[in-house]
Write an enzyme that holds these catalytic residues in place. Structure first.
Site, short mmCIF file in Angstrom:
data_model
loop_
_atom_site.label_atom_id
_atom_site.label_comp_id
_atom_site.label_asym_id
_atom_site.label_seq_id
_atom_site.Cartn_x
_atom_site.Cartn_y
_atom_site.Cartn_z
N ARG A 131 0.61 -0.97 -0.18
CA ARG A 131 0.18 -0.26 0.17
C ARG A 131 0.86 1.17 0.73
NH1 ARG A 131 -4.50 -1.77 4.47
NH2 ARG A 131 -4.49 -3.87 3.52
N ASP B 118 -4.33 -12.83 6.92
CA ASP B 118 -5.32 -12.91 6.58
C ASP B 118 -6.72 -14.25 6.06
OD1 ASP B 118 -8.00 -10.96 5.99
OD2 ASP B 118 -6.04 -10.93 3.82
N LYS C 212 -17.94 -5.28 11.64
CA LYS C 212 -16.76 -5.66 12.36
C LYS C 212 -17.18 -6.28 13.73
CE LYS C 212 -14.68 -1.72 11.06
NZ LYS C 212 -12.92 -1.42 9.95
N HIS D 281 -13.84 -12.06 6.74
CA HIS D 281 -12.78 -11.59 6.60
C HIS D 281 -12.21 -11.79 8.21
CE1 HIS D 281 -13.83 -9.97 2.66
NE2 HIS D 281 -14.43 -9.87 3.13
ZN LIG Z 1 -10.55 -9.97 3.13
#
Ligand SMILES: [Zn+2]
Ligand SMILES: [Zn+2]
Length: 568
Positions: A298, A318, A399, A445
């Site tokens: 990034r 992840d 989340k 996620h």
């Molecule tokens: Zn993800």
């Protein structure tokens, strides 16, 4: 008014005080803005001649004098026309006046100093007593590097001297254990001009990163996760489809190969989706937990790079869990428990937030309500207290955010569990239900470390460089009093290595006190000292990092003790 609000009023007032002092001392200076921040305040200024760090002391002194004068601080609303006349020699304030909606603007006064301001101050300059200027740095007008470069004076203020002293002490402690400093001292990692923001891990640093990965990988395998790897670089169309191109383009790296546009992945998600979507799935395969230790890139502005805390390339732990709506709750409970277990192993305290539906949410309200409900029930079932963060979810789902508190009382946001109600539709992901119908899976996620680089930095500061035994790159160092014990030392090393322990040997001809000193600087948890007596008896003396000793232990006892500790 809450205590926090009060503190920000005090700090913003301190920003005016610094501006007043600067203008008295350097009358040609142009003032821009001076807000309160989370732990203090700043004022961005354009002086005629650049200020230096040593000027801060004099400015601080002048601030105390102005506080002693105890000017009343007043506030009034004036017309924009009058304001433009008052600030006609300051192009920054003129721009602010234009940008403020309405016909009037606020003006605050203390003594013969005045400033453009919407208000919110303490009553008198004498109320600002316990403050400190912390530093001078560069900034840009409107935080845009294409604009005029400015100088930023940063400081903080408290209601009591005691609070200020505590803050300053914490700051000094944090500077002392800054991961960049310890990283150099322990030879863990470095940065090079050839790759600004891209970390280089040295053998000991990479070893620790690998230990963190090994630990999590083992727990994930036990929980039935499947590990995958997806490409670093993927076509532009993919990122347009995933929405990253629209939302994230400015932070992505691009390249063209064979006249096709590619982007370096800023996130791992789309890679997982392509794997899931590659063949049909039965409900029997769900939940499917695809884990990836995926490196993402990034582009961060050079000004915000900060050691390993903020880098341009990092590896995430992840995982994307594809499941049915019915499985959502139990899957989230499992992730919460694993996250809790991981953080507890490092001795962190944990605070949890639940972020709900934002204004720009996609998907039906019912689906959102169901997902939020599942998250709430999972938190309750896992026995975790949480703070509700209304409207702070991502556009594609609610989340759970984990904040960990380190040994210096600082909080870091690391892990997240995110329910995704959007991408399975977007990527046309399906499974066949027990009734034979095609259904969309729910995607979770999940990251626990978040960025391994950043988590490593947090650990370095949390442990102040003294890693627990299981994470120490060198767990045991063998030190001999003289060269006569070399043969015996080599036998000890072989036995430790055989047992899977990380051991090394100080081969220098330094006196034992020097060898101990070196091991202490390198923060090695165990020193094994061998002299004539130990060799004769077939024992060793174990010396801990804190200086305490256990004499006359047999090699077998040493090894079993070390193995027990390494497993903790
Ligand atoms: Zn993800
Ligand atoms: Zn103000």
């Amino acid at each position: 008014m809450s205590a926090e609000k009060n503190l920000s009023v005090l700090r913003h007032s301190a920003a005016h005080l610094v501006a007043q002092a600067v203008l008295e001392m350097y009358p040609e200076t142009l003032l821009t803005i001076g807000p309160a921040t989370q732990d203090g305040f700043f004022y961005d200024i354009l002086p005629q001649v650049s200020l230096k760090e040593e000027d801060l002391e004099k400015i601080e002194q002048r601030m105390h004098e102005l506080a002693d004068k105890n000017f009343p601080i007043t506030h009034e609303e004036i017309s924009k026309d009058i304001a433009r006349k008052i600030f006609n020699d300051n192009r920054f304030k003129l721009q602010l006046i234009d940008e403020i909606p309405g016909e009037t603007v606020g003006l605050s006064r203390q003594g013969d100093f005045y400033d453009l301001c919407r208000g919110g101050h303490v009553d008198r300059t004498g109320d600002i007593r316990h403050f400190k200027l912390l530093g001078l740095s560069g900034s840009y007008w409107k935080a845009d590097k294409n604009n005029q470069a400015l100088q930023r004076i940063t400081g903080t203020a408290f209601f009591t001297q005691e609070d200020l002293d505590t803050y300053v002490k914490q700051k000094e402690e944090a500077a002392l254990y800054d991961h960049r400093r310890i990283g150099k001292q322990l030879n863990l990692f470095s940065f090079h001009e050839e790759g600004p923001g891209f970390p280089f891990f040295h053998p000991k640093g990479k070893l620790i990163i690998n230990l963190l990965i090994d630990y999590l990988r083992q727990r994930q395998t036990e929980l039935g996760y499947k590990e995958i790897a997806t490409p670093i670089m993927l076509s532009d169309e993919l990122w347009k489809r995933s929405g990253h191109y629209a939302h994230y383009k400015d932070n992505m790296y691009f390249c063209t190969i064979d006249e096709r546009e590619y982007a370096i992945k800023p996130m791992n998600c789309p890679g997982s989706f392509l794997i899931f979507g590659e063949r049909p799935h039965s409900y029997r395969e769900l939940p499917l937990k695809l884990a990836e230790f995926g490196t993402v890139h990034r582009h961060e502005l050079s000004g915000v790079l900060h050691g390993l805390m903020r880098v341009r390339a990092f590896t995430q732990d992840d995982t994307h869990i594809f499941c049915t709506f019915e499985q959502l709750e139990e899957q989230i409970i499992e992730v919460i428990n694993l996250t809790h277990e991981v953080y507890t192993r490092f001795g962190f305290k944990i605070n949890v937030g639940l972020s709900t539906r934002p204004a720009n949410a996609m998907g039906s309200e019912t689906a959102w309500d169901q997902a939020i409900d599942a998250l709430k029930k999972s938190l309750v079932a896992a026995g975790i207290a949480y703070v509700l963060q209304p409207n702070e979810g991502a556009f594609y789902g609610p989340k759970i955010e984990f904040k960990i508190q380190d040994s210096m009382g600082r909080e870091w946001q690391c892990g997240t569990i995110q329910v995704d109600l959007f991408q399975s539709e977007n990527f046309d992901l399906t499974y066949v239900s027990s009734a034979g119908t095609k259904e969309r899976p729910v995607i979770i996620h999940r990251a626990i470390y978040g960025s391994l680089e950043r988590f490593f930095a947090i650990l370095i500061e949390h442990f102040k460089g003294q890693f627990p035994f299981w994470l120490s790159p060198v767990q045991i160092r063998i030190l001999t009093i003289t060269d006569d014990q070399k043969e015996y030392a080599l036998q000890c090393i072989a036995a430790c290595q055989e047992a899977g322990l990380r051991v090394d040997f100080d081969r220098t001809s330094d006196p034992i006190s020097g060898k101990i000193k070196t091991a202490q600087i390198e923060k090695i948890p165990w020193m094994v000292v061998i002299g004539k007596k130990e060799m004769q008896h077939g024992t060793v003396t174990l010396r801990y990092a804190d200086g305490t000793q256990e004499p006359n232990i047999s090699l077998a006892d040493l090894i079993s003790k070390a193995k027990r500790l390494a497993a903790q």
